[in-house]
Design an enzyme around this catalytic site. Structure first.
Site, PDB file in Angstrom:
ATOM      1  CG  LEU A   1      -1.927   1.081   1.405  1.00  0.00           C
ATOM      2  CD1 LEU A   1      -2.900   1.168   0.222  1.00  0.00           C
ATOM      3  CD2 LEU A   1      -2.709   0.895   2.706  1.00  0.00           C
TER       4      LEU A   1
ATOM      5  CB  SER B   1       5.746   3.106  15.107  1.00  0.00           C
ATOM      6  OG  SER B   1       7.111   2.840  15.336  1.00  0.00           O
TER       7      SER B   1
ATOM      8  NE  ARG C   1      -5.156  12.151 -12.592  1.00  0.00           N
ATOM      9  CZ  ARG C   1      -4.502  13.041 -13.319  1.00  0.00           C
ATOM     10  NH1 ARG C   1      -4.168  14.215 -12.804  1.00  0.00           N
ATOM     11  NH2 ARG C   1      -4.185  12.764 -14.556  1.00  0.00           N
TER      12      ARG C   1
ATOM     13  NE  ARG D   1      -1.362  -2.017  -5.339  1.00  0.00           N
ATOM     14  CZ  ARG D   1      -0.140  -2.530  -5.262  1.00  0.00           C
ATOM     15  NH1 ARG D   1       0.054  -3.827  -5.422  1.00  0.00           N
ATOM     16  NH2 ARG D   1       0.911  -1.744  -5.075  1.00  0.00           N
TER      17      ARG D   1
HETATM   18  C1  LIG Z   1       0.237  -6.621  -9.763  1.00  0.00           C
HETATM   19  C2  LIG Z   1       1.365  -5.793  -9.208  1.00  0.00           C
HETATM   20  C3  LIG Z   1       2.614  -6.346  -9.042  1.00  0.00           C
HETATM   21  C4  LIG Z   1       3.668  -5.581  -8.526  1.00  0.00           C
HETATM   22  N1  LIG Z   1       4.925  -6.150  -8.368  1.00  0.00           N
HETATM   23  C5  LIG Z   1       5.937  -5.411  -7.901  1.00  0.00           C
HETATM   24  C6  LIG Z   1       7.245  -5.964  -7.759  1.00  0.00           C
HETATM   25  O1  LIG Z   1       7.484  -7.135  -8.039  1.00  0.00           O
HETATM   26  N2  LIG Z   1       8.246  -5.161  -7.289  1.00  0.00           N
HETATM   27  C7  LIG Z   1       8.031  -3.854  -6.981  1.00  0.00           C
HETATM   28  O2  LIG Z   1       8.980  -3.163  -6.587  1.00  0.00           O
HETATM   29  N3  LIG Z   1       6.810  -3.310  -7.094  1.00  0.00           N
HETATM   30  C8  LIG Z   1       5.764  -4.043  -7.539  1.00  0.00           C
HETATM   31  N4  LIG Z   1       4.534  -3.474  -7.647  1.00  0.00           N
HETATM   32  C9  LIG Z   1       4.332  -2.082  -7.216  1.00  0.00           C
HETATM   33  C10 LIG Z   1       4.342  -1.113  -8.411  1.00  0.00           C
HETATM   34  O3  LIG Z   1       5.572  -1.142  -9.100  1.00  0.00           O
HETATM   35  C11 LIG Z   1       4.077   0.324  -7.929  1.00  0.00           C
HETATM   36  O4  LIG Z   1       5.102   0.738  -7.063  1.00  0.00           O
HETATM   37  C12 LIG Z   1       2.762   0.444  -7.191  1.00  0.00           C
HETATM   38  O5  LIG Z   1       1.738  -0.271  -7.845  1.00  0.00           O
HETATM   39  C13 LIG Z   1       2.378   1.919  -7.124  1.00  0.00           C
HETATM   40  O6  LIG Z   1       1.984   2.310  -8.411  1.00  0.00           O
HETATM   41  P1  LIG Z   1       2.261   3.732  -9.021  1.00  0.00           P
HETATM   42  O7  LIG Z   1       3.696   4.057  -8.956  1.00  0.00           O
HETATM   43  O8  LIG Z   1       1.599   3.783 -10.378  1.00  0.00           O
HETATM   44  O9  LIG Z   1       1.345   4.588  -8.076  1.00  0.00           O
HETATM   45  P2  LIG Z   1       1.549   5.912  -7.208  1.00  0.00           P
HETATM   46  O10 LIG Z   1       2.832   5.939  -6.494  1.00  0.00           O
HETATM   47  O11 LIG Z   1       0.309   5.955  -6.404  1.00  0.00           O
HETATM   48  O12 LIG Z   1       1.569   7.061  -8.259  1.00  0.00           O
HETATM   49  C14 LIG Z   1       0.404   7.391  -9.031  1.00  0.00           C
HETATM   50  C15 LIG Z   1       0.858   7.868 -10.385  1.00  0.00           C
HETATM   51  O13 LIG Z   1       1.550   9.106 -10.217  1.00  0.00           O
HETATM   52  C16 LIG Z   1       2.597   9.182 -11.178  1.00  0.00           C
HETATM   53  N5  LIG Z   1       3.866   9.260 -10.457  1.00  0.00           N
HETATM   54  C17 LIG Z   1       4.077   9.094  -9.125  1.00  0.00           C
HETATM   55  N6  LIG Z   1       5.364   9.286  -8.823  1.00  0.00           N
HETATM   56  C18 LIG Z   1       5.999   9.550  -9.991  1.00  0.00           C
HETATM   57  C19 LIG Z   1       7.342   9.814 -10.329  1.00  0.00           C
HETATM   58  N7  LIG Z   1       8.333   9.841  -9.442  1.00  0.00           N
HETATM   59  N8  LIG Z   1       7.633  10.036 -11.628  1.00  0.00           N
HETATM   60  C20 LIG Z   1       6.673  10.029 -12.571  1.00  0.00           C
HETATM   61  N9  LIG Z   1       5.367   9.771 -12.327  1.00  0.00           N
HETATM   62  C21 LIG Z   1       5.038   9.555 -11.046  1.00  0.00           C
HETATM   63  C22 LIG Z   1       2.514   7.928 -12.037  1.00  0.00           C
HETATM   64  O14 LIG Z   1       1.703   8.182 -13.157  1.00  0.00           O
HETATM   65  C23 LIG Z   1       1.824   6.947 -11.106  1.00  0.00           C
HETATM   66  O15 LIG Z   1       1.161   5.904 -11.806  1.00  0.00           O
HETATM   67  C24 LIG Z   1       3.455  -4.225  -8.157  1.00  0.00           C
HETATM   68  C25 LIG Z   1       2.176  -3.675  -8.319  1.00  0.00           C
HETATM   69  C26 LIG Z   1       1.132  -4.438  -8.830  1.00  0.00           C
HETATM   70  C27 LIG Z   1      -0.230  -3.817  -8.968  1.00  0.00           C
END
Ligand SMILES: Cc1cc2nc3c(=O)[nH]c(=O)nc-3n(C[C@H](O)[C@H](O)[C@H](O)COP(=O)(O)OP(=O)(O)OC[C@H]3O[C@@H](n4cnc5c(N)ncnc54)[C@H](O)[C@@H]3O)c2cc1C
Length: 203
Positions: free
Chosen positions: A70, A82, A154, A163
């Site tokens: 999460l 914590s 959003r 998820r």
């Molecule tokens: C099915 C599944 C499997 C996964 N497996 C793994 C795994 O094996 N290893 C692992 O490490 N993680 C894994 N993850 C986690 C995944 O890589 C993301 O860290 C997590 O889903 C958060 O997604 P997000 O970065 O899109 O979302 P958020 O952090 O909520 O960000 C929302 C959106 O904001 C934008 N954004 C946020 N920060 C930035 C930035 N710095 N630069 C540019 N745009 C940005 C992007 O458009 C992003 O989609 C998995 C996730 C899923 C759903």
């Protein structure tokens, strides 16, 4: 798990409508017009408009494994119980069904968790006085935790899309399902499309 919607922007759909109509110099209308307008915003991807409202959930009785996933959602805000400061003696556990239903392994799993629990208690007792922040290194991912999460609509939609997908892990998927039910009650014009896809879907 327990999931409670503890706060949200008042009148979320009205707020989004007021903000978004500025873009088109159009007037706030009837409930029916509002619903159509909001669904259109979501469908067209004009989703900066739904950043104006947010919702806060209190989540209890989920595993540390879940919250590790999460907290990867960087646009959310968190407060989490914590393990540095809180006494985890007597910790409760989320047991994955695959383990609970395995007669051969569940007994072993329980024994190991009992052993961890006993050692944790010994470490933090008066004689050994290991700091909780060090004793916590033996705690399992299965440990119950509590977390409070705030995000705008959003970001909630983004979280739900990732998820609720069948590739997501079962526990966070269950959480996403409960959150979608609550958000859909609050703002059906914003979350209705996800509900139609996922709440009637193969859960
Ligand atoms: C099915 C599944 C499997 C996964 N497996 C793994 C795994 O094996 N290893 C692992 O490490 N993680 C894994 N993850 C986690 C995944 O890589 C993301 O860290 C997590 O889903 C958060 O997604 P997000 O970065 O899109 O979302 P958020 O952090 O909520 O960000 C929302 C959106 O904001 C934008 N954004 C946020 N920060 C930035 C930035 N710095 N630069 C540019 N745009 C940005 C992007 O458009 C992003 O989609 C998995 C996730 C899923 C759903």
């Amino acid at each position: 798990m327990e999931v409670e919607l503890i706060a949200h922007t008042p009148n979320p759909e009205e707020t989004i409508e007021k903000a978004a109509r500025i873009c088109y110099d159009s007037k706030v209308g009837t409930q029916e017009r509002r619903e159509k307008f909001l669904r259109g915003l979501v469908k067209s991807g004009h989703t900066a408009t739904i950043e104006h409202v947010s919702a806060t959930f209190m989540i209890k009785g989920v595993s540390r494994a879940l919250t590790h996933e999460l907290v990867r959602h960087r646009l959310m805000s968190f407060c989490q119980r914590s393990q540095r400061y809180c006494n985890e003696d007597g910790f409760q556990l989320v047991v994955p069904p695959s383990i609970k239903n395995n007669d051969e392994l569940y007994g072993e799993w329980t024994k190991l968790m009992d052993r961890i629990s006993t050692l944790y208690r010994t470490m933090i007792d008066e004689r050994h006085n290991i700091p909780k922040e060090d004793a916590r290194y033996i705690l399992p991912n299965a440990c119950f935790t509590q977390i409070c999460v705030t995000a705008n609509f959003r970001e909630w939609r983004h979280f739900l899309e990732l998820r609720l997908d069948k590739r997501a892990q079962w526990e966070i998927r269950n959480l996403a399902h409960i959150i979608l039910v609550k958000l859909n009650e609050l703002a059906p014009s914003i979350f209705g499309d996800l509900s139609e896809t996922y709440l009637d879907g193969p859960f």
